[in-house]
Design a protein around this motif. Structure first.
Motif, PDB file in Angstrom:
ATOM      1  N   ASN A  11     -81.480  40.485   2.333  1.00 56.96           N
ATOM      2  CA  ASN A  11     -82.025  39.478   2.045  1.00 56.96           C
ATOM      3  C   ASN A  11     -83.255  39.092   3.116  1.00 56.96           C
ATOM      4  N   GLU A  12     -84.359  38.510   2.516  1.00 49.28           N
ATOM      5  CA  GLU A  12     -85.470  38.406   3.355  1.00 49.28           C
ATOM      6  C   GLU A  12     -85.179  37.508   4.232  1.00 49.28           C
ATOM      7  N   THR A  13     -85.640  37.896   5.753  1.00 50.83           N
ATOM      8  CA  THR A  13     -85.459  37.001   6.761  1.00 50.83           C
ATOM      9  C   THR A  13     -86.698  36.273   7.364  1.00 50.83           C
ATOM     10  N   SER A  14     -88.057  37.166   7.154  1.00 50.84           N
ATOM     11  CA  SER A  14     -89.231  36.696   7.552  1.00 50.84           C
ATOM     12  C   SER A  14     -90.308  37.595   7.083  1.00 50.84           C
ATOM     13  N   ARG A  15     -91.654  36.938   6.952  1.00 47.78           N
ATOM     14  CA  ARG A  15     -92.705  37.848   6.363  1.00 47.78           C
ATOM     15  C   ARG A  15     -93.989  37.427   7.294  1.00 47.78           C
ATOM     16  N   ALA A  16     -94.768  38.368   7.590  1.00 48.26           N
ATOM     17  CA  ALA A  16     -96.102  38.173   8.239  1.00 48.26           C
ATOM     18  C   ALA A  16     -96.966  39.137   7.493  1.00 48.26           C
ATOM     19  N   VAL A  17     -98.325  38.947   7.850  1.00 39.63           N
ATOM     20  CA  VAL A  17     -99.394  39.488   7.415  1.00 39.63           C
ATOM     21  C   VAL A  17    -100.011  40.477   8.641  1.00 39.63           C
ATOM     22  N   LEU A  18    -100.401  41.587   8.029  1.00 43.86           N
ATOM     23  CA  LEU A  18    -101.177  42.611   8.993  1.00 43.86           C
ATOM     24  C   LEU A  18    -102.425  42.525   8.537  1.00 43.86           C
ATOM     25  N   LEU A  19    -103.442  42.255   9.326  1.00 43.68           N
ATOM     26  CA  LEU A  19    -104.917  42.123   9.296  1.00 43.68           C
ATOM     27  C   LEU A  19    -105.534  43.182  10.250  1.00 43.68           C
ATOM     28  N   ARG A  20    -106.770  43.598   9.669  1.00 36.73           N
ATOM     29  CA  ARG A  20    -107.479  44.510  10.397  1.00 36.73           C
ATOM     30  C   ARG A  20    -109.011  44.286  10.572  1.00 36.73           C
ATOM     31  N   ALA A  21    -109.647  44.692  11.762  1.00 37.75           N
ATOM     32  CA  ALA A  21    -111.099  44.325  11.643  1.00 37.75           C
ATOM     33  C   ALA A  21    -111.847  45.384  12.578  1.00 37.75           C
ATOM     34  N   GLU A  22    -112.923  45.928  12.190  1.00 40.34           N
ATOM     35  CA  GLU A  22    -113.474  46.916  13.365  1.00 40.34           C
ATOM     36  C   GLU A  22    -114.303  46.104  14.372  1.00 40.34           C
ATOM     37  N   THR A  23    -114.103  46.435  15.485  1.00 43.53           N
ATOM     38  CA  THR A  23    -114.513  45.723  16.462  1.00 43.53           C
ATOM     39  C   THR A  23    -115.860  45.500  16.530  1.00 43.53           C
ATOM     40  N   GLU A  24    -116.798  46.413  16.159  1.00 42.59           N
ATOM     41  CA  GLU A  24    -118.435  46.272  16.177  1.00 42.59           C
ATOM     42  C   GLU A  24    -118.741  45.200  15.271  1.00 42.59           C
ATOM     43  N   SER A  25    -117.890  45.009  14.027  1.00 45.51           N
ATOM     44  CA  SER A  25    -118.290  43.803  13.044  1.00 45.51           C
ATOM     45  C   SER A  25    -117.843  42.502  13.499  1.00 45.51           C
ATOM     46  N   LEU A  26    -117.193  42.206  14.609  1.00 45.96           N
ATOM     47  CA  LEU A  26    -116.871  40.973  15.010  1.00 45.96           C
ATOM     48  C   LEU A  26    -117.808  40.196  16.053  1.00 45.96           C
ATOM     49  N   ASP A  27    -117.704  39.058  16.044  1.00 46.02           N
ATOM     50  CA  ASP A  27    -118.497  38.261  17.106  1.00 46.02           C
ATOM     51  C   ASP A  27    -117.569  38.204  18.138  1.00 46.02           C
ATOM     52  N   LEU A  28    -117.734  38.840  19.320  1.00 47.45           N
ATOM     53  CA  LEU A  28    -116.784  39.018  20.558  1.00 47.45           C
ATOM     54  C   LEU A  28    -117.467  38.158  21.671  1.00 47.45           C
ATOM     55  N   VAL A  29    -118.093  37.227  21.335  1.00 52.31           N
ATOM     56  CA  VAL A  29    -118.668  35.951  22.303  1.00 52.31           C
ATOM     57  C   VAL A  29    -117.698  34.945  22.234  1.00 52.31           C
ATOM     58  N   PRO A  30    -116.923  34.396  22.930  1.00 46.88           N
ATOM     59  CA  PRO A  30    -116.027  33.293  23.004  1.00 46.88           C
ATOM     60  C   PRO A  30    -117.002  31.887  22.743  1.00 46.88           C
ATOM     61  N   HIS A  31    -116.734  31.264  21.945  1.00 40.68           N
ATOM     62  CA  HIS A  31    -117.313  29.864  21.833  1.00 40.68           C
ATOM     63  C   HIS A  31    -116.351  28.890  22.000  1.00 40.68           C
ATOM     64  N   LEU A  32    -116.347  28.174  22.974  1.00 38.93           N
ATOM     65  CA  LEU A  32    -115.479  26.981  23.426  1.00 38.93           C
ATOM     66  C   LEU A  32    -116.008  25.751  23.420  1.00 38.93           C
ATOM     67  N   PRO A  33    -115.198  24.703  23.145  1.00 36.97           N
ATOM     68  CA  PRO A  33    -115.769  23.274  23.598  1.00 36.97           C
ATOM     69  C   PRO A  33    -116.315  23.394  25.192  1.00 36.97           C
ATOM     70  N   SER A  34    -117.032  22.388  25.490  1.00 34.89           N
ATOM     71  CA  SER A  34    -117.529  22.350  26.914  1.00 34.89           C
ATOM     72  C   SER A  34    -116.411  21.966  27.887  1.00 34.89           C
ATOM     73  N   ASP A  35    -115.602  21.306  27.481  1.00 33.85           N
ATOM     74  CA  ASP A  35    -114.255  20.967  28.409  1.00 33.85           C
ATOM     75  C   ASP A  35    -113.066  21.773  28.208  1.00 33.85           C
ATOM     76  N   ALA A  36    -113.409  23.083  27.804  1.00 30.63           N
ATOM     77  CA  ALA A  36    -112.273  24.063  27.395  1.00 30.63           C
ATOM     78  C   ALA A  36    -112.766  25.273  28.558  1.00 30.63           C
ATOM     79  N   ASN A  37    -111.582  25.795  28.920  1.00 29.11           N
ATOM     80  CA  ASN A  37    -111.886  27.214  29.896  1.00 29.11           C
ATOM     81  C   ASN A  37    -110.999  28.264  29.520  1.00 29.11           C
TER      82      ASN A  37
END
Length: 204
Positions: free
Chosen positions: A78-104
């Protein structure tokens, strides 16, 4: 064969480490705690299902979730849980965090993984985990506390950017993300990310 299958013996042990588990590989099956993880279809699937104890789970990673579910059901599971596997190439992502001014944002290396936390007004509201492996890294446990739904995707992407930059710096060409259905939909809509497989867990 997809990249996730070629890299199976790299990303699955990293996934185990994110949960403080020590993986053990036996051919095409990787045991992590009570879970036996394998790609489906696979030659050992029926044997693994037959050997499954009452407290164990058979985890099938597959591009055919309907077929995998039908197989597991035919084996009395019987199925107990399910999740999804996603993949990305690091060079294709925006790797600069964009946060609200009140966040750290802060990150810390722990024994089995690196942890990132986001705070609003000095109160932790989100966290995520990263594990480096050979040429890749795995992200999981990306969580945003209830009450911050309006910032959920912003905080998730900021954590991924912080962790992804670290992975890229250490030579990881690809990022894997294990996500629930709703989170997977949010990331699948972000440029660079794609769903590559379903992660289905079954028990007796």
């Amino acid at each position: 064969m997809g990249s996730w299958q070629h890299e199976f013996h790299n990303w699955v042990p990293a996934w185990a480490a994110l949960h403080d588990l020590a993986p053990e590989a036996d051919g095409d099956v990787i045991t992590m705690g009570a879970k036996r993880v394998m790609a489906w279809p696979g030659d050992d699937a029926a044997a693994q299902a037959a050997q499954l104890g009452s407290e164990a789970e058979l985890v099938l990673v597959t591009e055919d979730p309907a077929g995998a579910t039908q197989f597991a059901t035919s084996q009395g599971l019987n199925e107990t849980s399910r999740a999804v596997l996603l993949r990305a190439e690091t060079e294709s992502l925006d790797l600069v965090p964009h946060l609200p001014s009140d966040a750290n944002l802060a990150d810390a290396p722990l024994e089995n993984y690196d942890l990132v936390e986001v705070s609003l007004f000095d109160r932790p509201v989100a966290s995520g985990r990263l594990r480096l492996a050979e040429d890749l890294a795995v992200l999981s446990e990306l969580k945003v506390d209830d009450g911050h739904e309006g910032l959920r995707q912003t905080l998730e992407l900021a954590m991924v950017a912080e962790l992804g930059e670290e992975a890229f710096t250490h030579g990881a060409d690809a990022l894997y993300l294990i996500a629930g259905a709703e989170q997977a939909e949010r990331f699948a809509a972000v440029e660079g990310w794609g769903k590559v497989a379903a992660i289905l867990s079954f028990g007796k």
